[in-house]
Design an enzyme around this catalytic site. Structure first.
Site, mmCIF file in Angstrom:
data_model
loop_
_atom_site.group_PDB
_atom_site.id
_atom_site.type_symbol
_atom_site.label_atom_id
_atom_site.label_comp_id
_atom_site.label_asym_id
_atom_site.label_seq_id
_atom_site.Cartn_x
_atom_site.Cartn_y
_atom_site.Cartn_z
ATOM 1 C CD GLU A 66 -1.755 4.127 7.843
ATOM 2 O OE1 GLU A 66 -1.552 4.608 8.982
ATOM 3 O OE2 GLU A 66 -1.890 4.831 6.833
ATOM 4 C CD GLU B 154 -5.053 7.837 9.373
ATOM 5 O OE1 GLU B 154 -4.562 8.909 9.758
ATOM 6 O OE2 GLU B 154 -4.704 6.741 9.834
ATOM 7 C CE1 TYR C 254 -0.182 2.980 13.351
ATOM 8 C CE2 TYR C 254 -2.133 4.080 12.507
ATOM 9 C CZ TYR C 254 -0.883 3.532 12.296
ATOM 10 O OH TYR C 254 -0.342 3.517 11.041
ATOM 11 C CG HIS D 10 -1.262 8.956 3.087
ATOM 12 N ND1 HIS D 10 -1.396 7.610 3.338
ATOM 13 C CD2 HIS D 10 -0.889 9.505 4.265
ATOM 14 C CE1 HIS D 10 -1.099 7.357 4.606
ATOM 15 N NE2 HIS D 10 -0.789 8.500 5.195
ATOM 16 N NE ARG E 59 -3.521 2.406 2.547
ATOM 17 C CZ ARG E 59 -3.379 3.321 3.513
ATOM 18 N NH1 ARG E 59 -2.588 3.101 4.546
ATOM 19 N NH2 ARG E 59 -4.057 4.456 3.462
ATOM 20 C CG ASN F 250 -5.209 3.564 8.396
ATOM 21 O OD1 ASN F 250 -5.292 2.539 7.708
ATOM 22 N ND2 ASN F 250 -4.784 4.719 7.911
#
Ligand code: FCB
Length: 445
Positions: free
Chosen positions: A352, A170, A298, A125, A81, A296
């Protein structure tokens, strides 16, 4: 919970990748006719970047493409990606195209194909051409149409060789960090502008999907959202309400329009006069069927009504070098929540996931990053668990292939499974890269 080894819990068609983005790795900021991006400009603001660095050289990926393609292949992943820098393709974001920009991405997608690796390309991005910012950027409705033109232009040249095409990475970060908090480019601080920006990002996503399909899209089309599981700090009703509101602002503000065609009422009410201008037909345009959703992930978010800082570090919980709590169960919780709220959920890819750690580098350039291995393993297990609970999981991609420019943190935070020496630009796989490669080898059987 299944007792079989982790790699056996994933089907043969599962997509495994590593992820990067253009501004964070390419460098070559002025090469071959590239225009300025809002991140090039933002890095020049004193104090904007923790180590006063910029993306002029970054990992110099632009000039090291072949070597990096071999590096990606050496990991045994079946997908990569990356993102396309709009100002390379169209220096001002309007007007003329720069053929040399797409030449680079053509070499990239062809190099991936030759190595049997799927190309997952993101169109935005965050590195918007500065030329569009000067016309109002994402706050200006015309940028929506400029983005659709750009998407069509990329597809016309490369669409037959891109497996997954993502409109935006995002949008929350672009809107909120870029236009409300102002700690990311373009550094604007206005809740009203941020709300309008979020609407224009979503609208441009929907209109781009329509246009790409009308042009005969061959790639899977979707968007990537940064999502977190929001949990109340205590069982007090105020904290529960605060967590629900945080979830509405961060997750449902983006996912509800995409899957239900409406913004959450409670967030609209909170925004009041700052709510975005929505023209007739916009919500229908946004809610295009998607071939996949990229997530994504985290960390989780612990929320309290008092607004007190529920920092994980202060509470003694395990954190990464970003001070983000390590909490894999949050990923399972989030994926199950998405499945519950949006029953028509398309295949989901974790686009991600990864951690910054204070990697210790040994004399041979070797990094024994056991923390990162534990992080990745835990989150891959969390994906398996969501899959067992019926969530249509289709892939997982590590952030990041290599250490790179971590936005406002500059080069101080290292997310790579490959170490980058910023003096020599040498790449050295860390222990986590070896672990991932071995895991994938076991999965292939
Ligand atoms: C995400 C970004 C990515 C990277 C990671 C750590 O928000 O999409 O570019 O910076 O965080």
């Amino acid at each position: 919970m299944s007792q079989s080894p982790l790699h056996r819990q994933f089907p043969p068609h599962f997509v495994w990748g590593v992820a990067t983005s253009s501004f964070q790795i390419e460098g070559a900021a002025h090469a071959d006719g590239k225009g300025e991006s809002i991140w090039d400009r933002f890095c020049k603001q004193p104090g904007a970047i923790a180590d006063a660095s910029n993306g002029d050289i970054a990992c110099d990926h632009y000039h090291r493409l072949e070597q990096d393609l071999d590096l990606i292949a050496s990991l045994g992943v079946n997908a990569y990606r990356f993102s396309i820098a709009w100002p390379r393709v169209q220096p001002l974001g309007h007007g003329g195209w720069n053929g040399k920009g797409l030449d680079f991405y053509e070499r990239l997608v062809d190099g991936l194909r030759q190595r049997g690796i799927k190309a997952w390309a993101t169109l935005n991005h965050w590195d918007l051409p500065q030329g569009l910012q000067e016309r109002g950027g994402w706050n200006d409705r015309d940028t929506v149409h400029r983005f659709v033109d750009y998407a069509r232009h990329v597809q016309a040249r490369l669409g037959d060789r891109i497996d997954g095409l993502t409109t935006h990475n995002e949008p929350w970060v672009v809107a909120t960090l870029g236009h409300d908090h102002g700690n990311f480019a373009p550094g604007i601080k206005s809740r009203k502008i941020a709300a309008q920006v979020s609407h224009h990002l979503l609208l441009s996503h929907g209109l781009a999907l329509q246009a790409l399909r009308a042009d005969g899209a061959k790639s899977q089309l979707g968007i990537v959202l940064n999502l977190s599981s929001c949990v109340p700090a205590t069982a007090m009703p105020e904290d529960i309400a605060a967590a629900a509101m945080a979830d509405a602002r961060g997750r449902r503000w983006y996912a509800d329009p995409l899957f239900k065609g409406c913004y959450p009422e409670e967030v609209l009410a909170e925004l009041g006069a700052d709510a975005p201008v929505v023209e007739p037909g916009d919500m229908r345009s946004i809610a295009q069927p998607m071939d996949y959703l990229g997530v994504n992930f985290y960390t989780r978010t612990v929320v309290s009504a008092s607004g007190a800082d529920w920092g994980a570090k202060e509470r003694g919980l395990p954190v990464t070098d970003m001070d983000w709590e390590v909490y894999p169960q949050g990923l399972t919780d989030l994926l199950c929540l998405l499945h519950r709220d949006y029953p028509e959920l398309p295949p989901v890819y974790v686009t991600e996931n990864g951690g910054a750690f204070r990697d210790q580098t040994f004399a041979n350039g070797r990094v024994q990053d056991d923390d990162r291995i534990a992080y990745l393993r835990g989150h891959i297990a969390a994906v398996a668990s969501a899959m067992q609970q019926g969530v249509p999981m289709a892939g997982y991609m590590v952030w990041s292939l290599m250490d790179n420019f971590e936005w406002a943190s500059g080069y101080l935070k290292r997310f790579g499974i490959v170490h980058v020496d910023y003096k020599t630009l040498d790449r050295t796989p860390k222990a986590s890269a070896d672990w991932y490669r071995d895991f994938l080898q076991a999965w292939r059987g």
